[in-house]
Design an enzyme around this catalytic site. Structure first.
Site, PDB file in Angstrom:
ATOM      1  N   ASN A   9       6.991   2.886  -1.659  1.00  0.00           N
ATOM      2  CA  ASN A   9       6.212   2.642  -2.875  1.00  0.00           C
ATOM      3  C   ASN A   9       7.169   2.095  -3.932  1.00  0.00           C
ATOM      4  O   ASN A   9       7.958   2.843  -4.497  1.00  0.00           O
ATOM      5  CB  ASN A   9       5.587   3.980  -3.316  1.00  0.00           C
ATOM      6  CG  ASN A   9       4.882   3.896  -4.647  1.00  0.00           C
ATOM      7  OD1 ASN A   9       4.696   2.811  -5.205  1.00  0.00           O
ATOM      8  ND2 ASN A   9       4.495   5.052  -5.179  1.00  0.00           N
ATOM      9  N   LYS A  11       6.600   1.028  -6.794  1.00  0.00           N
ATOM     10  CA  LYS A  11       6.184   1.341  -8.176  1.00  0.00           C
ATOM     11  C   LYS A  11       6.331   0.104  -9.066  1.00  0.00           C
ATOM     12  O   LYS A  11       6.172  -1.015  -8.583  1.00  0.00           O
ATOM     13  CB  LYS A  11       6.974   2.550  -8.706  1.00  0.00           C
ATOM     14  CG  LYS A  11       6.860   3.756  -7.750  1.00  0.00           C
ATOM     15  CD  LYS A  11       7.359   5.045  -8.330  1.00  0.00           C
ATOM     16  CE  LYS A  11       7.171   6.151  -7.299  1.00  0.00           C
ATOM     17  NZ  LYS A  11       7.586   7.456  -7.787  1.00  0.00           N
ATOM     18  N   HIS A  95      -2.005   8.595  -6.524  1.00  0.00           N
ATOM     19  CA  HIS A  95      -0.601   8.952  -6.763  1.00  0.00           C
ATOM     20  C   HIS A  95      -0.498   9.806  -8.022  1.00  0.00           C
ATOM     21  O   HIS A  95      -1.229   9.582  -8.988  1.00  0.00           O
ATOM     22  CB  HIS A  95       0.252   7.681  -6.902  1.00  0.00           C
ATOM     23  CG  HIS A  95       1.719   7.990  -6.889  1.00  0.00           C
ATOM     24  ND1 HIS A  95       2.379   8.434  -8.004  1.00  0.00           N
ATOM     25  CD2 HIS A  95       2.627   7.972  -5.883  1.00  0.00           C
ATOM     26  CE1 HIS A  95       3.644   8.676  -7.676  1.00  0.00           C
ATOM     27  NE2 HIS A  95       3.821   8.398  -6.398  1.00  0.00           N
ATOM     28  N   GLU A  97       1.494   9.771 -10.389  1.00  0.00           N
ATOM     29  CA  GLU A  97       1.721   9.021 -11.638  1.00  0.00           C
ATOM     30  C   GLU A  97       0.408   8.445 -12.162  1.00  0.00           C
ATOM     31  O   GLU A  97       0.198   8.336 -13.375  1.00  0.00           O
ATOM     32  CB  GLU A  97       2.772   7.918 -11.396  1.00  0.00           C
ATOM     33  CG  GLU A  97       4.169   8.533 -11.317  1.00  0.00           C
ATOM     34  CD  GLU A  97       5.130   7.830 -10.371  1.00  0.00           C
ATOM     35  OE1 GLU A  97       4.931   6.651 -10.045  1.00  0.00           O
ATOM     36  OE2 GLU A  97       6.106   8.492  -9.951  1.00  0.00           O
ATOM     37  N   GLU A 167       2.780  15.174  -1.890  1.00  0.00           N
ATOM     38  CA  GLU A 167       3.896  14.901  -2.782  1.00  0.00           C
ATOM     39  C   GLU A 167       3.925  15.937  -3.908  1.00  0.00           C
ATOM     40  O   GLU A 167       3.218  15.782  -4.914  1.00  0.00           O
ATOM     41  CB  GLU A 167       3.752  13.504  -3.401  1.00  0.00           C
ATOM     42  CG  GLU A 167       3.687  12.390  -2.394  1.00  0.00           C
ATOM     43  CD  GLU A 167       4.087  11.062  -3.022  1.00  0.00           C
ATOM     44  OE1 GLU A 167       5.121  10.515  -2.614  1.00  0.00           O
ATOM     45  OE2 GLU A 167       3.387  10.593  -3.930  1.00  0.00           O
ATOM     46  N   GLY A 173      10.878  11.703  -7.907  1.00  0.00           N
ATOM     47  CA  GLY A 173      11.810  11.032  -8.798  1.00  0.00           C
ATOM     48  C   GLY A 173      12.772  11.983  -9.499  1.00  0.00           C
ATOM     49  O   GLY A 173      13.458  11.605 -10.440  1.00  0.00           O
ATOM     50  N   SER A 213      11.507  12.470  -3.491  1.00  0.00           N
ATOM     51  CA  SER A 213      12.961  12.395  -3.329  1.00  0.00           C
ATOM     52  C   SER A 213      13.420  12.364  -1.867  1.00  0.00           C
ATOM     53  O   SER A 213      14.418  12.984  -1.516  1.00  0.00           O
ATOM     54  CB  SER A 213      13.657  13.520  -4.093  1.00  0.00           C
ATOM     55  OG  SER A 213      13.345  13.419  -5.477  1.00  0.00           O
TER      56      SER A 213
HETATM   57  P1  PGA Z   1      10.520   9.372  -5.106  1.00  0.00           P
HETATM   58  O1  PGA Z   1       8.983   8.947  -5.256  1.00  0.00           O
HETATM   59  O2  PGA Z   1      10.895   9.109  -3.667  1.00  0.00           O
HETATM   60  O3  PGA Z   1      11.271   8.488  -6.058  1.00  0.00           O
HETATM   61  O4  PGA Z   1      10.607  10.801  -5.449  1.00  0.00           O
HETATM   62  C1  PGA Z   1       8.066   9.270  -4.263  1.00  0.00           C
HETATM   63  C2  PGA Z   1       6.695   8.813  -4.662  1.00  0.00           C
HETATM   64  O5  PGA Z   1       6.349   8.868  -5.838  1.00  0.00           O
HETATM   65  O6  PGA Z   1       5.910   8.363  -3.801  1.00  0.00           O
END
Ligand code: PGA
Length: 250
Positions: A9, A11, A95, A97, A167, A173, A213
């Site tokens: 992803n 983003k 997601h 976010e 997640e 992140g 992560s």
């Molecule tokens: P990250 O993001 O690997 O940077 O933690 C994962 C995600 O949001 O799908």
């Protein structure tokens, strides 16, 4: 045996030129017979170009969001048909976010999943608890509720085109990864929920990705858990080396 599915992803990263470079590096580094299914999800502005670069390869294209209406006066939104027209096979929906920053509700996400599936896209449906919810022992409740509402009205047949990405929001992140045991516990709970809601065969066929992560040095252990069938990768998918490292450990 379920196939491992690794999705990147991107983003809100990578302009057009950076996207071309990243996808070329991934393709160059990927063995011809990678056992895992690999999906890249660039921003909308790069989908068409990345799609051309992926032609004739095994890597699949996904988008990071879409709207549920077919067309019309929805300024700045993107429809399922538009995504299909540039070669998307997948779309990430729900997601955290989108849920947290853009206030997407379970009801909205459910509408999007329904449209995506009806239009022939596969949905990567994201769920997961906030730190506070985990600390208050609400993880399983939150996850059940998100599944119940997000998958309302989705048939067993349609579930073949759904991937669930677990997640935990506190791990996205942040550099904090759920331990393999913590992740496995929730993944097996999700599979049981799906078995109850649908059937054992739907549950056994379901791909459940872990996200939060994931990096080359923790991917192997996470992916060796019985119910972890892949990874949804954010930060570590922005460099070909680390994304390829994760794919290799699958
Ligand atoms: P990250 O993001 O690997 O940077 O933690 C994962 C995600 O949001 O799908």
């Amino acid at each position: 045996m379920r196939k491992k599915v690794i999705a990147g992803n991107w983003k809100m990263n990578m302009d057009l030129r950076q996207s071309q470079k990243l996808v070329s590096e991934i393709l160059n580094g990927l063995g011809k017979d990678s056992k895992a299914e690999v999906i890249v999800c660039p921003p909308f502005t790069s989908l068409s170009e990345v799609s051309s670069l992926l032609k004739g390869t095994q890597v699949k294209l996904g988008a990071q969001n879409m709207y549920y209406e077919e067309s019309g006066a929805y300024t700045a939104e993107i429809s399922a048909e538009m995504l299909k027209s540039v070669g998307c096979e997948y779309v990430i929906l729900g997601h955290s976010e989108r849920r947290v920053i853009f206030n997407e509700s379970d009801e909205l996400i459910n509408k999007k999943i329904k449209t995506a599936l009806a239009k022939g896209l596969k949905a990567i449906f994201c769920i997961g608890e906030l730190l506070e919810q985990r600390e208050n022992g609400q993880t399983m409740n939150v996850v059940s509720m998100q599944i119940e509402k997000g998958l309302e009205g989705i048939s067993s047949e349609q579930m073949k085109n759904v991937i669930i990405a677990y997640e935990p929001v506190w791990a996205i992140g942040t550099g904090k990864t759920a331990t393999p045991e913590q992740a496995q516990e929730v993944h097996s709970f999700i599979r049981e929920l799906v078995a109850k809601k649908y059937s054992t065969s739907v549950a056994e066929g379901l791909i459940i990705q872990y996200g939060g992560s994931v990096k080359p040095d923790n991917a192997g252990e996470l992916l060796s858990q019985k119910d972890i069938d892949g990874a949804l990768v954010g930060g570590a998918c922005l460099k070909a080396d680390s994304f390829l490292g994760i794919i290799a450990s699958a």
